[in-house]
Motif scaffolding. Structure first.
Motif, PDB file in Angstrom:
ATOM      1  N   ASN A  54      -2.607   2.162   5.717  1.00  0.00           N
ATOM      2  CA  ASN A  54      -3.945   1.591   5.526  1.00  0.00           C
ATOM      3  C   ASN A  54      -5.019   2.607   5.173  1.00  0.00           C
ATOM      4  O   ASN A  54      -6.141   2.222   4.863  1.00  0.00           O
ATOM      5  CB  ASN A  54      -4.350   0.813   6.782  1.00  0.00           C
ATOM      6  CG  ASN A  54      -3.511  -0.438   6.940  1.00  0.00           C
ATOM      7  OD1 ASN A  54      -3.114  -1.060   5.967  1.00  0.00           O
ATOM      8  ND2 ASN A  54      -3.204  -0.782   8.192  1.00  0.00           N
ATOM      9  N   LYS A  55      -4.666   3.883   5.196  1.00  0.00           N
ATOM     10  CA  LYS A  55      -5.653   4.909   4.847  1.00  0.00           C
ATOM     11  C   LYS A  55      -6.057   4.741   3.376  1.00  0.00           C
ATOM     12  O   LYS A  55      -5.218   4.671   2.481  1.00  0.00           O
ATOM     13  CB  LYS A  55      -5.078   6.306   5.085  1.00  0.00           C
ATOM     14  CG  LYS A  55      -6.084   7.388   4.856  1.00  0.00           C
ATOM     15  CD  LYS A  55      -5.591   8.727   5.284  1.00  0.00           C
ATOM     16  CE  LYS A  55      -6.704   9.737   5.036  1.00  0.00           C
ATOM     17  NZ  LYS A  55      -6.320  11.061   5.454  1.00  0.00           N
ATOM     18  N   GLU A  56      -7.337   4.666   3.162  1.00  0.00           N
ATOM     19  CA  GLU A  56      -7.877   4.479   1.808  1.00  0.00           C
ATOM     20  C   GLU A  56      -7.890   5.797   1.047  1.00  0.00           C
ATOM     21  O   GLU A  56      -7.921   6.859   1.626  1.00  0.00           O
ATOM     22  CB  GLU A  56      -9.293   3.904   1.875  1.00  0.00           C
ATOM     23  CG  GLU A  56      -9.348   2.512   2.463  1.00  0.00           C
ATOM     24  CD  GLU A  56      -8.601   1.471   1.660  1.00  0.00           C
ATOM     25  OE1 GLU A  56      -8.614   1.533   0.408  1.00  0.00           O
ATOM     26  OE2 GLU A  56      -7.994   0.586   2.282  1.00  0.00           O
ATOM     27  N   GLY A  57      -7.905   5.691  -0.273  1.00  0.00           N
ATOM     28  CA  GLY A  57      -8.077   6.869  -1.119  1.00  0.00           C
ATOM     29  C   GLY A  57      -6.799   7.607  -1.441  1.00  0.00           C
ATOM     30  O   GLY A  57      -6.839   8.667  -2.040  1.00  0.00           O
ATOM     31  N   ILE A  58      -5.676   7.062  -1.035  1.00  0.00           N
ATOM     32  CA  ILE A  58      -4.405   7.718  -1.371  1.00  0.00           C
ATOM     33  C   ILE A  58      -3.547   6.733  -2.115  1.00  0.00           C
ATOM     34  O   ILE A  58      -3.342   5.638  -1.714  1.00  0.00           O
ATOM     35  CB  ILE A  58      -3.662   8.204  -0.111  1.00  0.00           C
ATOM     36  CG1 ILE A  58      -4.504   9.202   0.639  1.00  0.00           C
ATOM     37  CG2 ILE A  58      -2.327   8.803  -0.489  1.00  0.00           C
ATOM     38  CD1 ILE A  58      -3.902   9.657   1.948  1.00  0.00           C
ATOM     39  N   TYR A 107       2.287   4.161  11.883  1.00  0.00           N
ATOM     40  CA  TYR A 107       2.717   3.999  10.490  1.00  0.00           C
ATOM     41  C   TYR A 107       1.772   3.065   9.732  1.00  0.00           C
ATOM     42  O   TYR A 107       1.513   3.273   8.541  1.00  0.00           O
ATOM     43  CB  TYR A 107       4.155   3.476  10.451  1.00  0.00           C
ATOM     44  CG  TYR A 107       5.108   4.372  11.192  1.00  0.00           C
ATOM     45  CD1 TYR A 107       5.525   5.585  10.650  1.00  0.00           C
ATOM     46  CD2 TYR A 107       5.579   4.043  12.460  1.00  0.00           C
ATOM     47  CE1 TYR A 107       6.380   6.424  11.332  1.00  0.00           C
ATOM     48  CE2 TYR A 107       6.442   4.870  13.153  1.00  0.00           C
ATOM     49  CZ  TYR A 107       6.839   6.068  12.587  1.00  0.00           C
ATOM     50  OH  TYR A 107       7.684   6.905  13.264  1.00  0.00           O
ATOM     51  N   GLN A 108       1.250   2.064  10.427  1.00  0.00           N
ATOM     52  CA  GLN A 108       0.249   1.187   9.806  1.00  0.00           C
ATOM     53  C   GLN A 108      -0.988   1.989   9.413  1.00  0.00           C
ATOM     54  O   GLN A 108      -1.565   1.763   8.347  1.00  0.00           O
ATOM     55  CB  GLN A 108      -0.141   0.064  10.766  1.00  0.00           C
ATOM     56  CG  GLN A 108       0.946  -0.960  10.981  1.00  0.00           C
ATOM     57  CD  GLN A 108       0.483  -2.048  11.919  1.00  0.00           C
ATOM     58  OE1 GLN A 108      -0.645  -2.533  11.803  1.00  0.00           O
ATOM     59  NE2 GLN A 108       1.336  -2.435  12.845  1.00  0.00           N
ATOM     60  N   GLU A 109      -1.394   2.924  10.262  1.00  0.00           N
ATOM     61  CA  GLU A 109      -2.547   3.772   9.957  1.00  0.00           C
ATOM     62  C   GLU A 109      -2.326   4.568   8.678  1.00  0.00           C
ATOM     63  O   GLU A 109      -3.234   4.717   7.861  1.00  0.00           O
ATOM     64  CB  GLU A 109      -2.828   4.720  11.117  1.00  0.00           C
ATOM     65  CG  GLU A 109      -3.401   4.046  12.345  1.00  0.00           C
ATOM     66  CD  GLU A 109      -3.550   5.001  13.519  1.00  0.00           C
ATOM     67  OE1 GLU A 109      -3.619   6.226  13.310  1.00  0.00           O
ATOM     68  OE2 GLU A 109      -3.596   4.503  14.656  1.00  0.00           O
ATOM     69  N   ILE A 110      -1.119   5.101   8.508  1.00  0.00           N
ATOM     70  CA  ILE A 110      -0.804   5.857   7.290  1.00  0.00           C
ATOM     71  C   ILE A 110      -0.945   4.965   6.069  1.00  0.00           C
ATOM     72  O   ILE A 110      -1.581   5.329   5.072  1.00  0.00           O
ATOM     73  CB  ILE A 110       0.610   6.460   7.368  1.00  0.00           C
ATOM     74  CG1 ILE A 110       0.669   7.559   8.443  1.00  0.00           C
ATOM     75  CG2 ILE A 110       1.057   7.001   6.010  1.00  0.00           C
ATOM     76  CD1 ILE A 110       2.070   8.039   8.774  1.00  0.00           C
ATOM     77  N   LYS A 145       2.448   8.515   0.768  1.00  0.00           N
ATOM     78  CA  LYS A 145       2.471   7.881   2.089  1.00  0.00           C
ATOM     79  C   LYS A 145       3.886   7.808   2.644  1.00  0.00           C
ATOM     80  O   LYS A 145       4.086   7.898   3.857  1.00  0.00           O
ATOM     81  CB  LYS A 145       1.833   6.493   2.016  1.00  0.00           C
ATOM     82  CG  LYS A 145       0.328   6.563   1.803  1.00  0.00           C
ATOM     83  CD  LYS A 145      -0.280   5.174   1.703  1.00  0.00           C
ATOM     84  CE  LYS A 145      -1.784   5.262   1.502  1.00  0.00           C
ATOM     85  NZ  LYS A 145      -2.413   3.942   1.399  1.00  0.00           N
ATOM     86  N   LYS A 194       6.426  11.653  10.192  1.00  0.00           N
ATOM     87  CA  LYS A 194       6.102  11.058  11.487  1.00  0.00           C
ATOM     88  C   LYS A 194       7.357  10.476  12.141  1.00  0.00           C
ATOM     89  O   LYS A 194       7.572  10.622  13.345  1.00  0.00           O
ATOM     90  CB  LYS A 194       5.037   9.980  11.301  1.00  0.00           C
ATOM     91  CG  LYS A 194       4.416   9.465  12.550  1.00  0.00           C
ATOM     92  CD  LYS A 194       3.590  10.495  13.281  1.00  0.00           C
ATOM     93  CE  LYS A 194       2.322  10.822  12.554  1.00  0.00           C
ATOM     94  NZ  LYS A 194       1.486  11.797  13.247  1.00  0.00           N
ATOM     95  N   LYS A 212       0.816  -1.216   0.000  1.00  0.00           N
ATOM     96  CA  LYS A 212       0.000   0.000   0.000  1.00  0.00           C
ATOM     97  C   LYS A 212       0.853   1.270   0.000  1.00  0.00           C
ATOM     98  O   LYS A 212       0.315   2.377   0.046  1.00  0.00           O
ATOM     99  CB  LYS A 212      -0.919   0.009   1.218  1.00  0.00           C
ATOM    100  CG  LYS A 212      -1.943  -1.105   1.190  1.00  0.00           C
ATOM    101  CD  LYS A 212      -2.879  -1.031   2.361  1.00  0.00           C
ATOM    102  CE  LYS A 212      -3.955  -2.091   2.265  1.00  0.00           C
ATOM    103  NZ  LYS A 212      -4.932  -1.960   3.337  1.00  0.00           N
TER     104      LYS A 212
END
Length: 181
Positions: A177-181, A172-175, A147, A154, A142
């Motif tokens: 896994n964020k959809e749309g990027i 960092y996982q949140e970054i 990202k 961060k 991803k």
């Protein structure tokens, strides 16, 4: 080991807009008085083929010890972008063990290595190439230019929470896994 193809699910113009937004976000976080040299290479048909950025942060407060280098080769296919290879790198100028580097190098597949990996300090992380999911829990499939910039921002502000440490890398996982990027 599997053969790997890396796609970004948007048109090339949208991806370029995201990259420029990432560069602007990086600038906002470091200073408003510096410009980031951003190069776009095109082929003989005037198709965008490579993005490249080298950020010298040596004179920027709070970032003076880091350099950032980003390179990505791309091709537009239908309504998405195919990444043919990338290297996203941030490193500390004074501590050779303080770095993050994410690579997609398709030439490694022919040599029996994983093309998509995180480069690591072998002494600290026990391997030079960390692979998802066997070595790290960051879903590198991803990862993209935008990202990577967010991860680097961060990381510099939260170096105690290392992206390669599976027990402390939730931010960092949140970054990733964020959809749309």
């Amino acid at each position: 080991m599997q053969s790997y193809e890396h796609y970004i699910e948007c048109e090339l113009a949208e991806y370029l807009r995201l990259i420029l937004a990432a560069n602007s976000r990086f600038l906002e976080n470091i200073t408003s008085s510096h410009e980031i040299p951003f190069n776009v290479k095109v082929d003989k048909y005037e198709q965008v083929r490579q993005f490249e950025i080298k950020i010298d942060t040596s004179n920027i407060k709070n970032y003076e010890t880091y350099n950032v280098k980003m390179r990505e080769n791309v091709r537009e296919e239908a309504s998405r972008v195919k990444s043919l290879g990338f290297s996203y790198n941030i490193h500390n100028l004074y501590d050779l063990n303080d770095f993050l580097r994410f690579d997609l190098d398709l030439k490694l597949e022919s040599k029996g290595f994983e093309a998509l990996h995180a480069n690591a300090n072998k002494e600290k992380w026990k391997k030079e190439h960390l692979i998802y999911p066997s070595d790290i829990n960051l879903n590198l499939t991803k990862l993209n230019y935008y990202k990577a910039i967010l991860i680097f921002l961060k990381y510099v502000s939260r170096a105690s929470d290392h992206p390669y440490d599976n027990t402390t890398n939730a931010v960092y996982q949140e970054i990733l896994n964020k959809e749309g990027i």
